[in-house]
Design an enzyme around this catalytic site. Sequence first.
Site, PDB file in Angstrom:
ATOM      1  N   LYS A  13       0.839  -1.214   0.000  1.00 29.56           N
ATOM      2  CA  LYS A  13       0.000   0.000   0.000  1.00 29.56           C
ATOM      3  C   LYS A  13       0.869   1.258   0.000  1.00 29.56           C
ATOM      4  CE  LYS A  13      -2.079  -0.991   3.840  1.00 29.56           C
ATOM      5  NZ  LYS A  13      -1.331  -2.228   4.187  1.00 29.56           N
ATOM      6  N   ARG A  88      -9.655   1.280   8.629  1.00 34.46           N
ATOM      7  CA  ARG A  88      -9.195  -0.057   8.987  1.00 34.46           C
ATOM      8  C   ARG A  88     -10.220  -0.816   9.812  1.00 34.46           C
ATOM      9  NH1 ARG A  88      -3.320   0.709   8.579  1.00 34.46           N
ATOM     10  NH2 ARG A  88      -2.252  -1.130   9.277  1.00 34.46           N
ATOM     11  N   ARG A 127      12.068  -5.638   4.545  1.00 37.03           N
ATOM     12  CA  ARG A 127      11.784  -4.202   4.404  1.00 37.03           C
ATOM     13  C   ARG A 127      12.787  -3.366   5.206  1.00 37.03           C
ATOM     14  NH1 ARG A 127       5.938  -1.780   5.287  1.00 37.03           N
ATOM     15  NH2 ARG A 127       6.023  -2.931   7.236  1.00 37.03           N
ATOM     16  N   ARG A 160      11.599  -1.766  10.670  1.00 34.08           N
ATOM     17  CA  ARG A 160      10.543  -1.263  11.545  1.00 34.08           C
ATOM     18  C   ARG A 160      10.386  -2.201  12.733  1.00 34.08           C
ATOM     19  NH1 ARG A 160       5.349   0.361   7.970  1.00 34.08           N
ATOM     20  NH2 ARG A 160       4.276  -0.802   9.593  1.00 34.08           N
ATOM     21  N   ARG A 171      -0.347  -9.013  13.113  1.00 38.37           N
ATOM     22  CA  ARG A 171      -0.978  -7.942  12.316  1.00 38.37           C
ATOM     23  C   ARG A 171      -1.853  -8.529  11.214  1.00 38.37           C
ATOM     24  NH1 ARG A 171       4.205  -4.895  10.635  1.00 38.37           N
ATOM     25  NH2 ARG A 171       2.841  -3.577   9.386  1.00 38.37           N
TER      26      ARG A 171
END
Length: 215
Positions: A13, A88, A127, A160, A171
Site C-alpha cells: 500500500k 481499517r 523491508r 521497523r 498484524r
Amino acid sequence: MILILLGAPGVGKGTQSSRLAERLDVAKVATGDILRAAVREGSELGKQARSFMEAGELVPDELILDLIGEVLASPEAADGAILDGFPRTVPQAEGLDALLRKHDRSLDGVVVIEVADEVIVRRMSGRRVCDACGAVFNVHSDPPSEEGVCDRCGGALRQRSDDAEDTVRHRLTVYRENTAPLIEFYDARPVPVHTVDGDQPIEAVEGDILANLGR
Ligand code: AP5
C-alpha cells in the site's frame, strides 16, 4: 479524487500510494506514517499510539478519526487524497462517510491489493525504511545501491520495530478480523471496488491499478 488503498500489512500500500499520489498529483495520507512521525516527535498522539503499534494492534478509532478530520480539512488534501491504511475498521469507514459528507466530498474508489500471507512474511523481513526521509526499500526485491544507506537522501536504513515475524503474523490476524470486512462494506455501496494482484513487480501492480481507474 479520494481513493482508498486496502490490503493486509505488507501488500505494498505504501509503495503504491507514493507512486499514485505523484502520478495523480494528489496528497498521500498514510495513517501509519503520520503515527510513526508522532511517536518519533513524542507528541501526545504519539504517546497514546506507541504501545498499540509496537504490539501490532490497532490504535483506537477516535484518535484516528480526529487525525483524518484534520487532514481532510487541510489545504494539502484539497485536490484529493490517496488514503493508505485508513479506514481499517467499520467504525472508521462510517466515520469517513460522515467526514466526507461534512466536507461535501465523495469517495471515488477502493483498491484492494491481494498478496498471500507467506509472501508477506518474507517481504516484511526484508523491508528497510529510511530514518530521515521515510523511503522504503526491500533487501529481497528492491535493494538500495549501498547496504543500509538510503538512495534518495543518504539517511540510515532500519527495520521497523513491528516487522518482527511474530508481530507481522499478529498484524495479519488483526487485518482479517477488523479490516477485511471493509471489502464487503464497500461492495454493498455505490463505489467501485477494484481488486489487484499485488504479487507482481511494483510497476505491474501500479499499471493494473491505473488501468482499473481508467488512467
Ligand atoms: P501501517 O504503517 O499502515 O502498516 P500496514 O498496513 O501494516 O502496512 P505496511 O506499512 O506494513 O505495509 P504496506 O502495505 O504499506 O507495504 P509497503 O509498501 O511498505 O500501520 C502500522 C501500525 O499503525 C498499525 O499496525 C496500527 O498499529 C497503526 N495504524 C495505522 N493506521 C491505522 C488505522 N487507520 N487505525 C488504527 N491503527 C492504525 O511494502 C512492504 C515491503 O514490500 C517493502 O519493503 C516494499 O519495498 C516491498 N514491496 C512492495 N511492493 C512489492 C512488490 N510488488 N513486490 C515485491 N516487494 C514489494
